[in-house]
Write an enzyme that holds these catalytic residues in place. Structure first.
Site, PDB file in Angstrom:
ATOM      1  N   GLU A   1       0.866  -1.187   0.000  1.00  0.00           N
ATOM      2  CA  GLU A   1       0.000   0.000   0.000  1.00  0.00           C
ATOM      3  C   GLU A   1       0.900   1.234   0.000  1.00  0.00           C
ATOM      4  O   GLU A   1       2.130   1.107   0.130  1.00  0.00           O
ATOM      5  CB  GLU A   1      -0.934  -0.008   1.223  1.00  0.00           C
ATOM      6  CG  GLU A   1      -2.004  -1.090   1.129  1.00  0.00           C
ATOM      7  CD  GLU A   1      -2.892  -1.196   2.356  1.00  0.00           C
ATOM      8  OE1 GLU A   1      -2.653  -0.466   3.340  1.00  0.00           O
ATOM      9  OE2 GLU A   1      -3.812  -2.021   2.332  1.00  0.00           O
TER      10      GLU A   1
ATOM     11  N   ARG B   1      -0.532   8.934   2.235  1.00  0.00           N
ATOM     12  CA  ARG B   1      -1.914   9.387   2.058  1.00  0.00           C
ATOM     13  C   ARG B   1      -2.124  10.889   2.074  1.00  0.00           C
ATOM     14  O   ARG B   1      -2.972  11.405   1.368  1.00  0.00           O
ATOM     15  CB  ARG B   1      -2.756   8.820   3.203  1.00  0.00           C
ATOM     16  CG  ARG B   1      -3.247   7.502   2.865  1.00  0.00           C
ATOM     17  CD  ARG B   1      -4.161   7.007   3.911  1.00  0.00           C
ATOM     18  NE  ARG B   1      -4.173   5.576   3.715  1.00  0.00           N
ATOM     19  CZ  ARG B   1      -4.623   4.723   4.574  1.00  0.00           C
ATOM     20  NH1 ARG B   1      -5.094   5.138   5.733  1.00  0.00           N
ATOM     21  NH2 ARG B   1      -4.614   3.446   4.313  1.00  0.00           N
TER      22      ARG B   1
ATOM     23  N   HIS C   1     -10.974   9.600   7.752  1.00  0.00           N
ATOM     24  CA  HIS C   1     -10.761   8.156   7.880  1.00  0.00           C
ATOM     25  C   HIS C   1     -10.179   7.775   9.239  1.00  0.00           C
ATOM     26  O   HIS C   1     -10.552   6.748   9.809  1.00  0.00           O
ATOM     27  CB  HIS C   1      -9.798   7.753   6.765  1.00  0.00           C
ATOM     28  CG  HIS C   1      -9.486   6.294   6.677  1.00  0.00           C
ATOM     29  ND1 HIS C   1     -10.445   5.349   6.400  1.00  0.00           N
ATOM     30  CD2 HIS C   1      -8.320   5.618   6.808  1.00  0.00           C
ATOM     31  CE1 HIS C   1      -9.880   4.149   6.370  1.00  0.00           C
ATOM     32  NE2 HIS C   1      -8.591   4.284   6.632  1.00  0.00           N
TER      33      HIS C   1
ATOM     34  N   ARG D   1      -0.402   8.651   9.517  1.00  0.00           N
ATOM     35  CA  ARG D   1      -0.255   7.199   9.704  1.00  0.00           C
ATOM     36  C   ARG D   1       0.066   6.493   8.390  1.00  0.00           C
ATOM     37  O   ARG D   1      -0.572   6.742   7.358  1.00  0.00           O
ATOM     38  CB  ARG D   1      -1.557   6.632  10.269  1.00  0.00           C
ATOM     39  CG  ARG D   1      -1.574   5.124  10.346  1.00  0.00           C
ATOM     40  CD  ARG D   1      -2.833   4.629  11.004  1.00  0.00           C
ATOM     41  NE  ARG D   1      -4.011   4.854  10.225  1.00  0.00           N
ATOM     42  CZ  ARG D   1      -4.542   3.952   9.397  1.00  0.00           C
ATOM     43  NH1 ARG D   1      -3.982   2.763   9.233  1.00  0.00           N
ATOM     44  NH2 ARG D   1      -5.651   4.226   8.737  1.00  0.00           N
TER      45      ARG D   1
HETATM   46  P1  FAD Z   1     -12.974   0.304  16.692  1.00  0.00           P
HETATM   47  O1  FAD Z   1     -12.707  -0.869  15.876  1.00  0.00           O
HETATM   48  O2  FAD Z   1     -13.630   1.457  16.033  1.00  0.00           O
HETATM   49  O3  FAD Z   1     -13.849  -0.132  17.936  1.00  0.00           O
HETATM   50  C1  FAD Z   1     -14.381   0.824  18.826  1.00  0.00           C
HETATM   51  C2  FAD Z   1     -15.418   0.153  19.671  1.00  0.00           C
HETATM   52  O4  FAD Z   1     -15.808   1.019  20.720  1.00  0.00           O
HETATM   53  C3  FAD Z   1     -16.701  -0.187  18.944  1.00  0.00           C
HETATM   54  O5  FAD Z   1     -17.121  -1.452  19.381  1.00  0.00           O
HETATM   55  C4  FAD Z   1     -17.683   0.886  19.394  1.00  0.00           C
HETATM   56  O6  FAD Z   1     -19.029   0.507  19.318  1.00  0.00           O
HETATM   57  C5  FAD Z   1     -17.225   1.057  20.817  1.00  0.00           C
HETATM   58  N1  FAD Z   1     -17.568   2.329  21.457  1.00  0.00           N
HETATM   59  C6  FAD Z   1     -17.293   3.581  21.034  1.00  0.00           C
HETATM   60  N2  FAD Z   1     -17.733   4.481  21.926  1.00  0.00           N
HETATM   61  C7  FAD Z   1     -18.303   3.776  22.939  1.00  0.00           C
HETATM   62  C8  FAD Z   1     -18.948   4.138  24.154  1.00  0.00           C
HETATM   63  N3  FAD Z   1     -19.143   5.398  24.517  1.00  0.00           N
HETATM   64  N4  FAD Z   1     -19.416   3.150  24.953  1.00  0.00           N
HETATM   65  C9  FAD Z   1     -19.292   1.842  24.605  1.00  0.00           C
HETATM   66  N5  FAD Z   1     -18.696   1.454  23.458  1.00  0.00           N
HETATM   67  C10 FAD Z   1     -18.195   2.408  22.645  1.00  0.00           C
HETATM   68  N6  FAD Z   1      -6.461   0.101   9.515  1.00  0.00           N
HETATM   69  C11 FAD Z   1      -5.519  -0.793   9.142  1.00  0.00           C
HETATM   70  O7  FAD Z   1      -4.500  -0.953   9.828  1.00  0.00           O
HETATM   71  N7  FAD Z   1      -5.698  -1.532   7.998  1.00  0.00           N
HETATM   72  C12 FAD Z   1      -6.793  -1.405   7.210  1.00  0.00           C
HETATM   73  O8  FAD Z   1      -6.927  -2.088   6.222  1.00  0.00           O
HETATM   74  C13 FAD Z   1      -7.780  -0.461   7.581  1.00  0.00           C
HETATM   75  N8  FAD Z   1      -8.880  -0.269   6.805  1.00  0.00           N
HETATM   76  C14 FAD Z   1      -9.860   0.575   7.242  1.00  0.00           C
HETATM   77  C15 FAD Z   1     -11.033   0.692   6.503  1.00  0.00           C
HETATM   78  C16 FAD Z   1     -12.074   1.473   6.976  1.00  0.00           C
HETATM   79  C17 FAD Z   1     -13.337   1.601   6.169  1.00  0.00           C
HETATM   80  C18 FAD Z   1     -11.938   2.164   8.200  1.00  0.00           C
HETATM   81  C19 FAD Z   1     -13.056   3.003   8.732  1.00  0.00           C
HETATM   82  C20 FAD Z   1     -10.758   2.075   8.925  1.00  0.00           C
HETATM   83  C21 FAD Z   1      -9.719   1.283   8.456  1.00  0.00           C
HETATM   84  N9  FAD Z   1      -8.532   1.160   9.170  1.00  0.00           N
HETATM   85  C22 FAD Z   1      -7.575   0.264   8.772  1.00  0.00           C
HETATM   86  C23 FAD Z   1      -8.392   1.788  10.481  1.00  0.00           C
HETATM   87  C24 FAD Z   1      -8.700   0.740  11.556  1.00  0.00           C
HETATM   88  O9  FAD Z   1      -9.741  -0.079  11.113  1.00  0.00           O
HETATM   89  C25 FAD Z   1      -9.101   1.381  12.871  1.00  0.00           C
HETATM   90  O10 FAD Z   1      -8.193   2.385  13.231  1.00  0.00           O
HETATM   91  C26 FAD Z   1      -9.116   0.290  13.951  1.00  0.00           C
HETATM   92  O11 FAD Z   1      -9.995  -0.726  13.559  1.00  0.00           O
HETATM   93  C27 FAD Z   1      -9.520   0.884  15.271  1.00  0.00           C
HETATM   94  O12 FAD Z   1      -9.718  -0.180  16.164  1.00  0.00           O
HETATM   95  P2  FAD Z   1     -10.240   0.143  17.622  1.00  0.00           P
HETATM   96  O13 FAD Z   1     -10.423  -1.165  18.287  1.00  0.00           O
HETATM   97  O14 FAD Z   1      -9.368   1.153  18.228  1.00  0.00           O
HETATM   98  O15 FAD Z   1     -11.651   0.864  17.383  1.00  0.00           O
HETATM   99  C1  SIN Z   2      -7.316   0.700   3.080  1.00  0.00           C
HETATM  100  O1  SIN Z   2      -7.642  -0.455   2.846  1.00  0.00           O
HETATM  101  O2  SIN Z   2      -7.022   1.524   2.216  1.00  0.00           O
HETATM  102  C2  SIN Z   2      -7.271   1.160   4.486  1.00  0.00           C
HETATM  103  C3  SIN Z   2      -5.958   0.883   5.040  1.00  0.00           C
HETATM  104  C4  SIN Z   2      -5.724   1.712   6.265  1.00  0.00           C
HETATM  105  O3  SIN Z   2      -6.513   2.564   6.628  1.00  0.00           O
HETATM  106  O4  SIN Z   2      -4.675   1.487   6.867  1.00  0.00           O
END
Ligand code: FAD
Ligand code: SIN
Length: 542
Positions: free
Chosen positions: A112, A291, A352, A387
């Site tokens: 990527e 990015r 994002h 990032r």
């Molecule tokens: P999340 O996975 O967002 O989980 C947060 C959790 O907290 C959820 O369950 C939510 O419901 C809960 N929550 C929030 N507020 C509260 C509250 N007040 N009370 C109770 N529960 C709450 N990153 C990569 O490294 N590779 C990728 O390929 C990639 N692709 C992506 C594609 C998309 C479309 C998106 C949106 C992001 C992508 N990212 C990618 C970024 C990555 O997915 C996120 O940064 C990562 O998943 C965050 O994980 P997390 O566990 O911190 O938060």
């Molecule tokens: C993507 O698949 O382009 C998302 C990857 C990322 O947010 O790290």
């Protein structure tokens, strides 16, 4: 009503679930999550997880790529931890049953933007869904983990909730759990714990166009800020260069469908409305530049030409290969009327990811004793000002493990609160009969953040935003104080606080760096070192 547990975890994305699995090996966990357990940013991740898994790749390469993307602001020690501890975490995911895509019997590693080597492990173009599935399955088998769905954390419990301790300074605060709202019953429950982990994810819903699902309302940032935790670098909002532009105004969705960066890694070419490939005008790495550079180039092309989108073109690739690599993206675009095997994909940048957040050390400890932050809500220093693609899921795994290790070592010594922690008190508040104020508030916030605090900023735009958001912030706080809590009010309050922190942080930065680009200071201020407070913008509620 109340719960008492060893460790309270808020959030069920990769950060929350992985922390829970690790902590359940030595303590009891209550995990609250505001919707169904799989609903998270994690569940939508497409591209994959970056890690050094090819014998010809090196830690030094991955470290260097991460530091370059971070534009001089990464914490080098955290980056080294991320990269070196990464491969072990991928192997653990495989051990618990995550089905990554294989090629000739080995992990299929793709590339990527910003990566100098093929190092992204993935599950086709639905990596997050597969990881989330495997983690939920593993966590559900543990008798020490209690997952409570549809339960929204409202605020963290610290000295400021306890009558006899309110006077103590922020610098000596502890976190003893949280007040949470059971959505269905409307009851607020007190959950007390020895340690609390914020794993609440991101902030994308602050903007109109975002790849983030509706749960991403910045709750963790706002709760931590209100509790007095140190926050940092909130101005670094990553706009993903390529989200699907849906020309149909009727198909209103809360978030934009992502066209993964892996599509550019696969050879996708960005073209303007005349069909010209334009990236070489902006960076020698063309479509695979980091990015911030690609998103700004797209923004510039659109503004120059008065267009609402640009195109991503993979029509020169073999049809079967496209469908094999990107079945989900192919099917989704087809559903919207675009066959990506022979038509260009209309794309626009969309909010994002946020690089800043709750400041934590190398064991994910925040500035409040007993409060940890893991995943997107945290600022470990790994991402600096921008990032590197696919480093986020890896960061969540590596630093969740470190939080668990630290809690294991210290849990017996965490001080308990010796005064009684009060139950939630909503006497004097009324049920809201004007819920329309919430819809209006959200609309106003998204509009002002998108108009004034987007990819290109200026002092004038930020000052406009600051005046408007201060007003909104105080109005919502007043409304909140007199109203019985309900989910969308809590989320609006958190969205506005998060927006307020982004603007405050953006105004502090008198330079352009990584994801923060301002017309008034178009270059980085290289007279500063990463240790300077301006370069690392940190702030606490006074
Ligand atoms: P999340 O996975 O967002 O989980 C947060 C959790 O907290 C959820 O369950 C939510 O419901 C809960 N929550 C929030 N507020 C509260 C509250 N007040 N009370 C109770 N529960 C709450 N990153 C990569 O490294 N590779 C990728 O390929 C990639 N692709 C992506 C594609 C998309 C479309 C998106 C949106 C992001 C992508 N990212 C990618 C970024 C990555 O997915 C996120 O940064 C990562 O998943 C965050 O994980 P997390 O566990 O911190 O938060
Ligand atoms: C993507 O698949 O382009 C998302 C990857 C990322 O947010 O790290």
């Amino acid at each position: 009503m109340f719960y008492k547990t060893d460790v309270l975890i808020i959030g069920s994305g990769i950060a929350g679930l992985y922390s829970a699995i690790k902590i359940s090996e030595f303590a009891d966990v209550v995990l609250v999550t505001k919707k169904e357990k799989s609903e998270s940013n994690t569940n939508y991740a497409q591209g994959g997880i970056a890690s050094v898994l090819d014998p010809n790749d090196t830690f030094a390469n991955h470290i260097k790529d991460t530091l370059i993307a971070g534009a001089g602001l990464c914490d080098e020690k955290s980056v080294e931890i991320l990269v070196k501890e990464g491969p072990g975490k991928i192997n653990e995911l495989i051990d618990i049953g995550t089905g990554f895509t294989l090629k000739d019997g080995k992990l299929d590693l793709v590339r990527e933007g910003g990566h100098s080597f093929n190092r992204i492990v993935h599950a086709k173009d639905l990596t997050g869904k597969e990881v989330e599935r495997a983690l939920i399955e593993k966590a559900s088998k543990s008798p020490n983990i209690r997952i409570i769905e549809n339960t929204l954390a409202i605020d963290l419990i610290t000295e400021h909730n306890v009558t006899g301790l309110k006077h103590l300074p922020i610098s000596s605060r502890h976190c003893w759990g949280a007040y949470v709202l059971e959505n269905e019953s409307g009851h607020v429950i007190k959950v007390t714990s020895r340690a609390t982990i914020l794993a609440t994810g991101g902030i994308g819903q602050v903007y109109y166009h975002t790849t983030n699902p509706p749960i991403a309302t910045g709750d963790g940032f706002a709760m931590a800020y209100r509790a007095g935790a140190k926050m940092g670098n909130m101005e670094f909002i990553q706009f993903h260069p390529t989200s699907f532009y849906d020309p149909n105004p009727k198909s209103k969705s809360s978030h934009s469908f992502l066209i993964s960066e892996a599509v550019r890694g696969f050879g996708g070419i960005l073209r303007n409305s005349s069909g010209e490939a334009f990236m070489e005008k902006y960076d020698v790495r063309k479509e695979l530049a980091p990015r911030d550079i690609v998103a700004r180039a797209i923004d510039t092309e659109m503004k120059k030409r008065g267009d609402e989108y640009v195109f991503l073109d993979v029509t020169h690739k073999h049809k079967a290969e496209i469908i094999d690599h990107f079945p989900h993206i192919h099917a989704n675009c087809l559903n919207k009327g675009i066959d990506i095997t022979n038509e260009f994909i209309p794309v626009v940048p969309a909010a994002h990811y946020i690089c800043g957040g709750v400041c934590v050390d190398e064991f994910s400890r925040s500035s409040l004793t007993g409060l940890y932050a893991v995943g997107e809500v945290s600022m470990t220093g790994v991402h600096g000002a921008n990032r590197l693609a696919s480093n986020s899921l890896l960061e969540a795994l590596v630093f969740a493990q470190r939080a668990a290790d630290d809690i294991k070592k210290n849990i017996k010594d965490f001080p308990v609160c010796h005064e009684e922690i009060p139950d939630w008190d909503d006497s004097g508040t009324l049920s809201a009969d004007e819920k329309v104020l919430i819809t209006h508030g959200v609309r106003e916030l998204k509009q002002l953040m998108s108009d004034y605090v987007g990819i290109v900023r200026s002092n004038l735009r930020l000052e406009f935003a600051s005046r408007r958001i201060n007003l909104l912030y105080h109005e919502i706080e007043e409304f909140y104080k007199i109203t019985k809590v309900f989910d969308s009010l809590i989320e609006l309050r958190n969205l506005v606080t998060s927006g307020y922190l982004i603007v405050k942080s953006a105004l502090l930065r008198k330079e352009s760096r990584g994801l923060h680009y301002t017309l008034d200071y178009p270059t980085p201020d290289d007279s500063k070192t990463p240790e300077d407070t301006l370069i690392q913008n940190t702030y606490q509620k006074s």
